[in-house]
Design a protein around this motif. Structure first.
Motif, mmCIF file in Angstrom:
data_model
loop_
_atom_site.group_PDB
_atom_site.id
_atom_site.type_symbol
_atom_site.label_atom_id
_atom_site.label_comp_id
_atom_site.label_asym_id
_atom_site.label_seq_id
_atom_site.Cartn_x
_atom_site.Cartn_y
_atom_site.Cartn_z
ATOM 1 N N LYS A 81 0.985 -1.099 -0.037
ATOM 2 C CA LYS A 81 -0.114 -0.119 0.000
ATOM 3 C C LYS A 81 0.895 1.436 -0.050
ATOM 4 C CE LYS A 81 -4.290 -1.472 0.270
ATOM 5 N NZ LYS A 81 -5.334 -1.286 -0.833
ATOM 6 N N TYR A 128 -3.808 -4.341 14.785
ATOM 7 C CA TYR A 128 -4.277 -4.980 13.528
ATOM 8 C C TYR A 128 -4.691 -6.421 13.925
ATOM 9 C CZ TYR A 128 0.700 -6.592 13.747
ATOM 10 O OH TYR A 128 1.905 -7.225 13.922
ATOM 11 N N ALA A 246 -6.027 1.311 7.311
ATOM 12 C CA ALA A 246 -7.346 1.862 7.134
ATOM 13 C C ALA A 246 -7.696 0.975 5.822
ATOM 14 C CB ALA A 246 -7.323 3.211 7.369
ATOM 15 N N GLU A 247 -6.916 1.366 4.774
ATOM 16 C CA GLU A 247 -7.086 0.870 3.515
ATOM 17 C C GLU A 247 -7.158 -0.674 3.468
ATOM 18 O OE1 GLU A 247 -4.970 2.340 0.513
ATOM 19 O OE2 GLU A 247 -4.620 4.362 1.244
ATOM 20 N N ALA A 249 -8.324 -2.550 6.019
ATOM 21 C CA ALA A 249 -9.275 -2.999 6.357
ATOM 22 C C ALA A 249 -10.708 -2.444 5.647
ATOM 23 C CB ALA A 249 -9.523 -2.265 8.003
ATOM 24 N N GLU A 250 -10.447 -1.672 4.825
ATOM 25 C CA GLU A 250 -11.885 -1.369 4.216
ATOM 26 C C GLU A 250 -11.679 -2.032 2.887
ATOM 27 O OE1 GLU A 250 -13.421 2.621 1.751
ATOM 28 O OE2 GLU A 250 -11.583 2.834 2.782
ATOM 29 N N ASP A 251 -10.583 -2.666 2.428
ATOM 30 C CA ASP A 251 -11.038 -3.417 1.165
ATOM 31 C C ASP A 251 -10.796 -4.808 1.435
ATOM 32 O OD1 ASP A 251 -8.234 -4.313 1.519
ATOM 33 O OD2 ASP A 251 -7.311 -3.014 0.266
ATOM 34 N N GLY A 252 -10.964 -5.118 2.755
ATOM 35 C CA GLY A 252 -11.206 -6.570 3.140
ATOM 36 C C GLY A 252 -9.811 -7.199 3.408
ATOM 37 N N LYS A 268 -10.233 -7.008 14.687
ATOM 38 C CA LYS A 268 -11.412 -6.012 15.640
ATOM 39 C C LYS A 268 -12.092 -6.895 16.470
ATOM 40 C CE LYS A 268 -14.625 -6.282 11.732
ATOM 41 N NZ LYS A 268 -15.249 -5.463 10.535
#
Length: 268
Positions: A81, A128, A246-247, A249-252, A268
């Motif tokens: 990333k 994480y 964060a990315e 987490a958002e993209d799975g 989480k």
């Protein structure tokens, strides 16, 4: 009238030139995370410390193959990333913070628990992994059912670990070991009464070794949070890693890695 025509023509040329400039494709802007990482990593490489002997978080396939594990793969995903290369330095746990302090690597990916003592000295990323700590005892043990019961007992722990501190606070005599593998071997041999570790480590071990003869006797009332850790002068990199997490987490990606290693999202 001639002056007016010249002025108009000059203005038209200027407007055309401006329009031509604006028509040129703009340079591709790097994402904020990549820019922050580039500022913090002069050579474009993220050097990460990990044990390499701590399954399922950091280990070698078949004992000597490729380095992998949940923490290792999360770190690789973060580096991707950020648009940087990644290099792992395998380091024993008891020397890992000294290596960070000495600047031998930029961060640690090895289930580092966030606690007040460490927060006073280091900067952490967002967590994480979220998981409680547990007491592990032989299957036939009925004396230890809580942390209070560790008073006067013997446990095996890495002395610089969060679990070592918890064992001492609970009144246990701590036999120092390098990590989980040595601790559980001592427990299976009957040479200690218990050991404390992360629940996910224990669940993975009992899944891989159903004949082990150990069980979970108790767990901490609150789940621990594990994260990347940095020296306090590396805030830019910590912020960049937060953005990458964060990315992920958002993209799975974090959920997928949890499923791969544990059968559940453990972020989480």
């Amino acid at each position: 009238m001639r002056l007016t025509r010249i002025a108009v023509a000059t203005s038209a040329v200027a407007l055309f030139a401006l329009a031509g400039c604006s028509a040129q494709p703009a340079a591709t802007e790097k994402p904020a995370g990549e820019k922050a990482a580039a500022a913090a990593l002069e050579d474009g490489k993220l050097i990460v410390a990990t044990e390499g002997t701590y399954p399922p978080f950091s280990f070698h396939k078949d004992g000597a193959g490729e380095l992998t594990g949940y923490d290792v793969e999360v770190a690789r995903a973060v580096a991707e990333k950020l648009g940087v290369e990644i290099e792992f330095q395998e380091t024993q746990w008891d020397a890992i913070f000294a290596g960070l302090d000495a600047g031998r690597f930029e961060t640690i990916a090895n289930q580092v628990t966030i606690n007040d003592e460490r927060k006073a000295k280091y900067t952490f990323s967002t967590p994480y992994t979220v998981s409680p700590g547990v007491i592990v005892v032989p299957e036939d043990n009925t004396d230890i059912t809580s942390f209070d019961d560790l008073d006067g007992k013997t446990t095996a722990q890495s002395l610089s670990s969060n679990w070592g501190a918890l064992a001492e606070e609970s009144g246990a005599t701590v036999e120092p070991v390098e990590g989980w593998a040595q601790a559980v071997a001592l427990l299976e041999d009957g040479r200690i009464d218990a050991t404390i570790n992360d629940e996910l480590t224990v669940l993975d071990y009992t899944k891989q070794h159903p004949e082990t003869g150990v069980k979970i006797a108790a767990e901490t009332p609150e789940a621990g949070e594990m994260a990347f850790v940095f020296t306090n002068d590396n805030d830019d990199l910590a912020e960049a890693v937060d953005g990458a997490l964060a990315e992920l987490a958002e993209d799975g990606t974090l959920a997928d890695l949890g499923q791969e290693f544990f059968g559940a999202d453990v972020s989480k």
